[in-house]
Design an enzyme around this catalytic site. Structure first.
Site, PDB file in Angstrom:
ATOM      1  N   CYS A  34       0.821  -1.222   0.000  1.00 16.97           N
ATOM      2  CA  CYS A  34       0.000   0.000   0.000  1.00 16.97           C
ATOM      3  C   CYS A  34       0.852   1.269   0.000  1.00 16.97           C
ATOM      4  CB  CYS A  34      -0.876   0.039   1.239  1.00 16.97           C
ATOM      5  SG  CYS A  34      -1.859  -1.420   1.487  1.00 16.97           S
ATOM      6  N   ARG A  89       5.057   0.244  -6.103  1.00 19.89           N
ATOM      7  CA  ARG A  89       5.006  -0.569  -4.889  1.00 19.89           C
ATOM      8  C   ARG A  89       4.056  -1.756  -5.036  1.00 19.89           C
ATOM      9  NH1 ARG A  89       6.456   2.681  -0.081  1.00 19.89           N
ATOM     10  NH2 ARG A  89       5.034   1.444   1.171  1.00 19.89           N
ATOM     11  N   GLU A 107      18.141 -17.116  -7.572  1.00 19.97           N
ATOM     12  CA  GLU A 107      17.730 -15.761  -7.933  1.00 19.97           C
ATOM     13  C   GLU A 107      17.147 -15.721  -9.353  1.00 19.97           C
ATOM     14  OE1 GLU A 107      17.087 -13.143  -6.512  1.00 19.97           O
ATOM     15  OE2 GLU A 107      17.293 -11.530  -7.973  1.00 19.97           O
ATOM     16  N   LYS A 152      13.405 -14.502 -10.219  1.00 18.56           N
ATOM     17  CA  LYS A 152      13.112 -13.420 -11.190  1.00 18.56           C
ATOM     18  C   LYS A 152      12.061 -13.890 -12.188  1.00 18.56           C
ATOM     19  CE  LYS A 152      14.243 -10.702  -9.609  1.00 18.56           C
ATOM     20  NZ  LYS A 152      14.958 -10.484  -8.420  1.00 18.56           N
ATOM     21  N   ASN A 208      -1.679   2.010   5.958  1.00 12.77           N
ATOM     22  CA  ASN A 208      -0.814   0.892   5.540  1.00 12.77           C
ATOM     23  C   ASN A 208      -0.548   0.050   6.776  1.00 12.77           C
ATOM     24  OD1 ASN A 208      -0.640   2.152   3.114  1.00 12.77           O
ATOM     25  ND2 ASN A 208       1.563   2.552   3.192  1.00 12.77           N
ATOM     26  N   GLY A 209      -0.419  -1.264   6.595  1.00 13.96           N
ATOM     27  CA  GLY A 209      -0.129  -2.136   7.739  1.00 13.96           C
ATOM     28  C   GLY A 209      -1.303  -3.053   8.014  1.00 13.96           C
ATOM     29  N   TRP A 215      -3.048  -2.555  -1.419  1.00 18.49           N
ATOM     30  CA  TRP A 215      -2.629  -3.914  -1.790  1.00 18.49           C
ATOM     31  C   TRP A 215      -3.358  -4.820  -0.823  1.00 18.49           C
ATOM     32  CZ3 TRP A 215       0.486  -7.796   0.595  1.00 18.49           C
ATOM     33  CH2 TRP A 215       1.038  -8.742  -0.277  1.00 18.49           C
ATOM     34  N   GLU A 226       8.452 -14.442 -10.515  1.00 22.16           N
ATOM     35  CA  GLU A 226       7.704 -13.287 -10.009  1.00 22.16           C
ATOM     36  C   GLU A 226       7.161 -12.371 -11.106  1.00 22.16           C
ATOM     37  OE1 GLU A 226       9.755 -10.573  -7.359  1.00 22.16           O
ATOM     38  OE2 GLU A 226      11.613 -10.782  -8.455  1.00 22.16           O
ATOM     39  N   HIS A 239      18.738 -36.028  -6.954  1.00 23.94           N
ATOM     40  CA  HIS A 239      18.045 -36.469  -5.739  1.00 23.94           C
ATOM     41  C   HIS A 239      16.554 -36.138  -5.790  1.00 23.94           C
ATOM     42  CE1 HIS A 239      21.846 -37.519  -3.931  1.00 23.94           C
ATOM     43  NE2 HIS A 239      22.319 -36.332  -4.288  1.00 23.94           N
ATOM     44  N   LYS A 280       6.533  -3.981  -3.816  1.00 23.37           N
ATOM     45  CA  LYS A 280       7.960  -3.650  -3.809  1.00 23.37           C
ATOM     46  C   LYS A 280       8.535  -3.758  -2.414  1.00 23.37           C
ATOM     47  CE  LYS A 280      11.910  -2.338  -5.321  1.00 23.37           C
ATOM     48  NZ  LYS A 280      12.682  -3.463  -5.874  1.00 23.37           N
TER      49      LYS A 280
HETATM   50  C1  AGP Z   1      12.805  -9.354  -5.356  1.00 20.27           C
HETATM   51  O1  AGP Z   1      12.719  -9.380  -6.731  1.00 20.27           O
HETATM   52  C2  AGP Z   1      11.553  -9.454  -4.660  1.00 20.27           C
HETATM   53  N1  AGP Z   1      10.598  -8.528  -5.127  1.00 20.27           N
HETATM   54  C3  AGP Z   1      11.567  -9.700  -3.170  1.00 20.27           C
HETATM   55  O2  AGP Z   1      11.980 -11.011  -3.010  1.00 20.27           O
HETATM   56  C4  AGP Z   1      12.447  -8.790  -2.267  1.00 20.27           C
HETATM   57  O3  AGP Z   1      13.793  -9.004  -2.522  1.00 20.27           O
HETATM   58  C5  AGP Z   1      12.107  -9.086  -0.787  1.00 20.27           C
HETATM   59  O4  AGP Z   1      10.767  -8.760  -0.553  1.00 20.27           O
HETATM   60  C6  AGP Z   1      13.000  -8.369   0.178  1.00 20.27           C
HETATM   61  O5  AGP Z   1      12.898  -6.991   0.050  1.00 20.27           O
HETATM   62  P1  AGP Z   1      13.948  -6.015   0.716  1.00 20.27           P
HETATM   63  O6  AGP Z   1      15.280  -6.293   0.087  1.00 20.27           O
HETATM   64  O7  AGP Z   1      13.441  -4.649   0.423  1.00 20.27           O
HETATM   65  O8  AGP Z   1      13.971  -6.324   2.179  1.00 20.27           O
END
Ligand code: AGP
Length: 614
Positions: A2, A27, A487, A491, A102-103, A76, A494, A510, A609
């Site tokens: 949010c 975000r 990673e 990527k 937010n929260g 969100w 997501e 395995h 974000k």
């Molecule tokens: C990364 O592409 C993601 N969107 C997500 O995993 C992110 O790295 C994670 O939420 C941690 O965020 P931060 O580094 O702001 O703590």
């Protein structure tokens, strides 16, 4: 997650608020809304994008015009589906108080019951709505209270996390904000003030900001502001200068923020090292931890806590610190750390890594580690963020604002910081001055090598064309490239919504090997290091089961082209440097697959974000 924007001053509020919401789009959100005070309290809110909201505003005619005070929100969904009625702002039953939040309010169910028994009716399924009715109730109980007083009273009954912003037609010249857990920044203009959940909507209006601390409230009018604790104790706040330009949060000719940020990496790499890597002296100078370096070197153990991409960087940090500095390292998911009663004490160092510096799980891990007496160090990108402020010492990654939800340049910046840290920790202890100098020299060559990899963009796009309809992907790597495999898979999933798994290559036999058939693309990170020949055997295993192999290999590797259907050649480098290079083709591959599938890479579904809720 949010987003909050608030304005009070002398200009027309609604265009400013709309523009602010646009700055917060990165975000991640599913609905948006605005409330302003123009004689009465006027609200427009709905499911969908900020663009949809703008259309609705145009259709509403002059509904929001003539206001110089207002609040706006991108939601969100956590409690209640994305819908018009669940969008913020929320109003009290009389329609004269509006609130954005937010929260998460943890005791919302109990509060809802109680308020309902007092005759309040709820119009949404959100946890947030209890707040606005609670404020109303406090005000009804004691009509002599100000808006500030009513909010303060209400917050005494609230459990959970909040960043909130309230206006009321009963007190039209005031904006009240409060923070516990969810970040809020106050922008100080000339006769006008902005409130936002991060600095992105503020920087084009003013560079002067005040970060609210946890448990603090601000009362803002067009003439000034005061900050007090929720318990009504006045607090002295530092005015900080924002350290980035508007241009840095715009797309600069690229189609998406993510692509822009991938291409910024060579420059970012220079920025991370600037002033820190002293090649001529053969050492690194890390200002943010200098005073604590001896204590860090004496750590019995280092525990790294982070989430998502930052966690992957942490895994590479483990390899780097153990290899160079020979200090045992453990890497924990921040979300697990505090719930498993970890054995951490005064001899331990806990490093929290977070791009945003606001991730709720990482912040909670930090606080748990502090409570247990560990020295807590931070690696953050956002200057002045909560994690940066709450750690004893730390290093900024200097990657510049990262807007794309999929983290790219922040990751490579984090790895460089960890590389420099590992060398700083090894100085005078585990490796010689000459070895440190050599490893630093290797690091300084990375930006130029990264730029060469970016030139492969069109080759990578043509590979993406071939595989864009695959249903699953497997990413395999060993040693330093194992976290890169994780990673790369993150990527892809997501932003393209294709299921992808990362594994250490040797683990394939395995279990995951059962998945391999002619429909399964397997990405091997097969650079020339100590595990190279083993990786070749793993590729053979996939090939003999008809898996389709895409390999990331080093320039000049002829052998690999015999085995893989597609090879992406990248420059040679040492093992510890390799993740900084191998990750780049994987970022580009994920980007192209996602855009070819028509996915909105900057605003992937369900993702935020900065994840400021648990
Ligand atoms: C990364 O592409 C993601 N969107 C997500 O995993 C992110 O790295 C994670 O939420 C941690 O965020 P931060 O580094 O702001 O703590």
């Amino acid at each position: 997650m949010c987003g909050i924007v608030g304005y009070i001053g002398k200009r027309e509020a609604s265009p400013l608020l709309l523009n602010g919401l646009r700055r917060l789009e990165y975000r991640g959100y599913d609905s948006a809304g605005i409330a302003v005070l123009n004689g009465e309290l006027s609200v427009v809110k709905q499911k969908g994008s900020v663009g949809d909201l703008e259309n609705a505003l145009q259709k509403s005619g002059d509904l929001l015009s003539g206001a110089t005070v207002g609040i706006a929100h991108t939601r969100w969904a956590t409690h209640g589906d994305p819908s018009d009625r669940n969008a913020h702002p929320h109003l009290n039953n009389a329609g004269d108080i509006a609130l954005i939040h937010n929260g998460i309010i943890e005791n919302h169910a109990a509060l809802r019951l109680e308020l309902t028994s007092h005759g309040y009716t709820f119009n949404s399924a959100t946890d947030t709505e209890v707040l606005v009715h609670l404020i109303d109730r406090m005000w009804k109980d004691e009509p002599s209270l100000s808006l500030e007083g009513a909010v303060r009273r209400a917050l005494r009954h609230v459990e959970g996390a909040y960043g909130l912003c309230v206006i009321s037609s009963r007190e039209p010249g005031t904006l009240v904000v409060a923070r516990k857990g969810s970040p809020l920044v106050l922008g100080l203009g000339d006769g006008e003030y902005f409130v936002a959940s991060d600095a992105a909507p503020i920087v084009e209006h003013t560079r002067k900001v005040v970060y609210l601390g946890d448990g603090e409230m601000a009362v803002v009018t067009a003439d000034g502001y005061t900050v007090k604790t929720v318990e009504n104790i006045e607090t002295e706040k530092l005015i900080t200068e924002l350290d980035f330009e508007l241009g840095e949060i715009e797309k600069g000719g690229f189609e998406h923020f993510m692509l822009k940020e991938i291409f910024e990496q060579p420059d970012v790499m220079h920025d991370v090292m600037r002033g820190r890597v002293r090649l001529e002296e053969g050492r690194v100078r890390l200002g943010g931890i200098e005073d604590y370096l001896d204590r860090l070197k004496q750590a019995k153990r280092i525990v790294i806590c982070a989430c998502g991409t930052s966690w992957h960087a942490g895994l590479i940090g483990e390899y780097l610190i153990e290899e160079f500095a020979r200090i045992p390292v453990e890497v924990d998911y921040a979300s697990e750390f505090r719930y498993r009663n970890p054995i951490v004490g005064t001899d331990d160092v806990v490093i929290v890594i977070s791009q945003s510096g606001e991730t709720a799980d990482t912040l909670a891990a930090l606080r748990a580690a502090k409570e247990k007496g560990a020295l807590v160090m931070g690696i953050c990108n956002v200057v002045g963020s909560t994690i940066a402020r709450e750690t004893l010492c730390g290093m900024y990654t200097h990657a510049g604002p990262e807007v794309g939800v999929a983290s790219t340049k922040a990751f490579t910046a984090q790895v460089i910081v960890l590389y420099m840290l590992a060398l700083a920790l090894s100085k005078g202890r585990t490796i010689s001055h000459d070895e440190i100098a050599l490893n630093l020299k290797e690091l300084t060559r990375v930006p130029e090598k990264a730029a060469r990899i970016l030139e492969l963009d069109s080759q990578i796009k043509s590979i993406a064309e071939i595989f864009k309809d695959a249903k699953n992907f497997l990413y395999l790597g060993r040693g330093y490239n194992f976290p890169v495999a994780l990673e790369g898979a993150l990527k892809l999933k997501e932003i393209s919504y294709i299921h992808a798994e990362g594994y250490p290559a040797a683990e394939m036999k395995h279990g995951p090997i059962a998945l391999i058939d002619e429909d399964m693309p397997v990405i091997f990170i097969a650079t020339r290091d100590s595990t190279y020949t083993k990786i070749l055997s793993n590729i053979e295993e996939v090939r003999s089961r008809k898996g389709r192999v895409i390999a990331i290999a080093n320039d000049g590797d002829q052998e690999i082209s015999r085995l893989a259907e597609h090879v992406i050649y990248i420059p040679q480098a040492t093992g510890p440097i390799m993740p900084l290079l191998t990750v780049i083709p994987l970022q580009l591959l994920a980007y192209h697959i996602a855009t070819l599938r028509g996915c909105n890479v900057d605003r992937p579904r369900n993702l935020a974000k900065s994840v400021t809720v648990e």
